[in-house]
Design an enzyme around this catalytic site. Sequence first.
Site, mmCIF file in Angstrom:
data_model
loop_
_atom_site.group_PDB
_atom_site.id
_atom_site.type_symbol
_atom_site.label_atom_id
_atom_site.label_comp_id
_atom_site.label_asym_id
_atom_site.label_seq_id
_atom_site.Cartn_x
_atom_site.Cartn_y
_atom_site.Cartn_z
ATOM 1 N N ASP A 173 -25.116 24.417 17.307
ATOM 2 C CA ASP A 173 -26.156 24.381 16.127
ATOM 3 C C ASP A 173 -25.346 25.375 15.040
ATOM 4 O OD1 ASP A 173 -28.048 24.383 14.630
ATOM 5 O OD2 ASP A 173 -29.249 25.598 15.992
ATOM 6 N N MET A 186 -38.821 29.777 12.683
ATOM 7 C CA MET A 186 -38.585 30.928 12.428
ATOM 8 C C MET A 186 -39.771 31.784 11.966
ATOM 9 S SD MET A 186 -34.880 30.256 10.286
ATOM 10 C CE MET A 186 -33.857 28.983 10.820
ATOM 11 N N SER A 239 -30.957 18.489 12.059
ATOM 12 C CA SER A 239 -32.055 19.902 11.672
ATOM 13 C C SER A 239 -32.841 19.493 10.436
ATOM 14 C CB SER A 239 -31.161 20.803 11.750
ATOM 15 O OG SER A 239 -31.934 21.942 11.158
ATOM 16 N N MET A 248 -24.978 29.034 19.502
ATOM 17 C CA MET A 248 -25.051 29.120 18.251
ATOM 18 C C MET A 248 -23.730 29.281 17.355
ATOM 19 S SD MET A 248 -28.242 28.747 17.088
ATOM 20 C CE MET A 248 -27.667 28.983 15.492
ATOM 21 N N MET A 308 -36.728 30.393 17.010
ATOM 22 C CA MET A 308 -36.037 31.753 16.392
ATOM 23 C C MET A 308 -37.049 32.682 16.333
ATOM 24 S SD MET A 308 -33.127 29.902 14.349
ATOM 25 C CE MET A 308 -33.982 28.421 14.357
ATOM 26 N N ASP A 342 -36.130 23.838 13.634
ATOM 27 C CA ASP A 342 -36.048 25.306 13.590
ATOM 28 C C ASP A 342 -37.506 25.925 13.124
ATOM 29 O OD1 ASP A 342 -33.259 25.376 14.089
ATOM 30 O OD2 ASP A 342 -33.210 24.249 12.335
ATOM 31 N N HIS A 367 -34.095 17.955 15.600
ATOM 32 C CA HIS A 367 -34.006 19.335 15.715
ATOM 33 C C HIS A 367 -34.928 20.183 14.813
ATOM 34 C CE1 HIS A 367 -31.847 22.865 17.218
ATOM 35 N NE2 HIS A 367 -31.926 23.469 15.821
HETATM 36 C C1 DX5 Z 1 -29.805 27.787 11.800
HETATM 37 C C2 DX5 Z 1 -30.531 26.730 12.330
HETATM 38 C C3 DX5 Z 1 -29.868 25.388 12.540
HETATM 39 C C4 DX5 Z 1 -29.511 24.977 11.048
HETATM 40 C C5 DX5 Z 1 -28.314 24.376 10.892
HETATM 41 O O1 DX5 Z 1 -30.358 29.092 12.350
HETATM 42 O O2 DX5 Z 1 -30.559 27.201 13.766
HETATM 43 O O3 DX5 Z 1 -30.456 24.439 13.021
HETATM 44 O O4 DX5 Z 1 -30.505 24.209 10.740
HETATM 45 O O5 DX5 Z 1 -27.929 24.232 9.739
HETATM 46 P P1 DX5 Z 1 -26.427 23.651 9.402
HETATM 47 O O6 DX5 Z 1 -26.127 22.461 10.099
HETATM 48 O O7 DX5 Z 1 -26.543 23.190 7.875
HETATM 49 O O8 DX5 Z 1 -25.369 24.694 9.514
HETATM 50 ZN ZN ZN Z 2 -31.400 25.563 14.947
#
Ligand code: DX5
Ligand code: ZN
Length: 224
Positions: free
Chosen positions: A176, A38, A11, A138, A69, A36, A34
Amino acid sequence: MGIMTIRIAPSILSADFCNLERDLDAIATADLVHVDVMDHHFVPNLTLGEPVVGRICQVTSLPVDVHLMIEDPDRWAPEYARLGAASVSFHMGATHAPVRLARQLHDMGCKACFAVRPAEPVEPIFDILDEFDMVLVMTVEPGFGGQKFLSNQMGKVRRLRDEITRRGLTTSIQVDGGVGPSTAATVAGAGADVLVAGSAVYGAQDRAKAIADIRSAAQKAFRA
Ligand code: DX5
Ligand code: ZN
């Protein structure tokens, strides 16, 4: 069911946003990247959107796995498919018509993934499971990298893997949040085959080694 292989999806939430191209090059041994997205509404954080994802799709040779998200993914998910995402994940708590959205993404040549937060059950997806390429479980509350892995989500992963196996489907299970070399065996042992890792990869000096360590721990433990 077909032979499943473990896939590692770093990610870039934990990458350096001022050096994205360099940090994308550093994960060339991964299987997916990946991303993210938001929006400050669905989660209490704001990251990036279409212009940056579009450039990421242009500069990386890895398939781009977009994790939305955001509110109203029914409206916005197809935009990411149009920009070149290989797969788009949208959340149960935000999506009004997941089947319609999945079909729309498929029509655009993009894979569809349904995501559940820790307090959301996976069983409601069972009746529409054949519409999705992947389910994202998640293992932290979405919003931030670097949170502690929630092992209490493993029952959900196991029930989902049992259902997929029983029906002979090829649906992938993505986990994740808090995934790294020390939790990879747990998630793969429960039946997850796509492992997202942010801080565990980008927090390491040697990103290729972190990816290899997560991969080998998961491969040893994977339960098909
Ligand atoms: C959190 C994200 C993840 C995040 C995970 O809401 O969806 O993809 O980057 O980070 P780590 O691997 O550090 O928990
Ligand atoms: Zn994620």
